[in-house]
Design an enzyme around this catalytic site. Sequence first.
Site, PDB file in Angstrom:
ATOM      1  CG  ASP A   1      31.587  32.828  45.510  1.00  0.00           C
ATOM      2  OD1 ASP A   1      32.253  31.790  45.614  1.00  0.00           O
ATOM      3  OD2 ASP A   1      30.346  32.848  45.388  1.00  0.00           O
TER       4      ASP A   1
HETATM    5 MG   LIG Z   1      28.995  31.261  45.963  1.00  0.00          MG
END
Ligand SMILES: [Mg+2]
Length: 235
Positions: free
Chosen positions: A8
Site C-alpha cells: 500500500d
Molecule cells: Mg494506506
Amino acid sequence: MSKIVLFDLDDTILDFHKCEKAALTQTLKALDVPVTEQNITLYSKINDSMWKKLERGELTRQQVLTNRFEEFFNQIGICRDSLKTKTLYEQSLSRQCYFVEGALPLLKHLYKKYDLYIISNGTAHVQDGRIAAAKIAKYFKDIFISDKIGKNKPSKEFFIYCAEHITNFDPKDAIIVGDSPSSDILGGINAGITTCRYNPQNAENLSGIIPDYQISRLSDLPKILERHFKNGGEK
Ligand SMILES: [Mg+2]
C-alpha cells in the site's frame, strides 16, 4: 520463483497525514480560509469517512473528490467553490512526499530480494506525482493505482487485475503490506493473499478483519518476510 510484496502507498510508504496537512494548508491559504488545527482535523475526518464509503462502493471516486470539500465548507460555514478547491488541493498534494519512518531504507533493502509492487486506491495523477517526487518508482516492478484500473481495494476485481499483470503470479508467493484493515487486509482476504498490517500506533482493531501478521515498525518487516517465505508461504 520470485517472491512478491504488494505495498500500500498511503500511511505505509508515504505519510499521508503529513502530506494531506501540507497540501490542505497551502490550499486554504490560497482561498483565504483560516488554517487552524480544528479545520485540518475536520477535513481529515470528512475525507477519511468518504474514502471508507468508496471502499464500500457507496460513493464514486469523483463524488469523493468534490463532496469532501463541499461537506467541509458546509460544516465550517464558509462558501468556496469546491471544484476550484479540488484542483488546487490535488495540485499541491501531488507534490507532497513525506516518508513514513523507515520506509525508504526498507525499500532500498527489500527491492534487491523481492519483487515489489504498489497497490494504491489513490487518484492517478496525484499518486504519480507523489511517487515521482519521492523518487521511489525505481524500487517497484509495477504500480497499480485503482483510479487507472477502474476497481478499488478491497474488491477482488482489483487484485485479479494486479495478478493478471504480474508474470506467473501465484498468491502463495505474495504478501500484502498495508495499514488499512478495510482496504488492504480485507482485500488480501478477498483475494486469498497473505496480509501484514502496519499498525504503528498499535491501535485496537475493532474491524473484525484480522491480518496474518502485524508490525508496528517497518524495520520488523524483513524478518517476517524471510520467515513467511521460508515456510513456503504457508500462513
Ligand atoms: Mg494506506
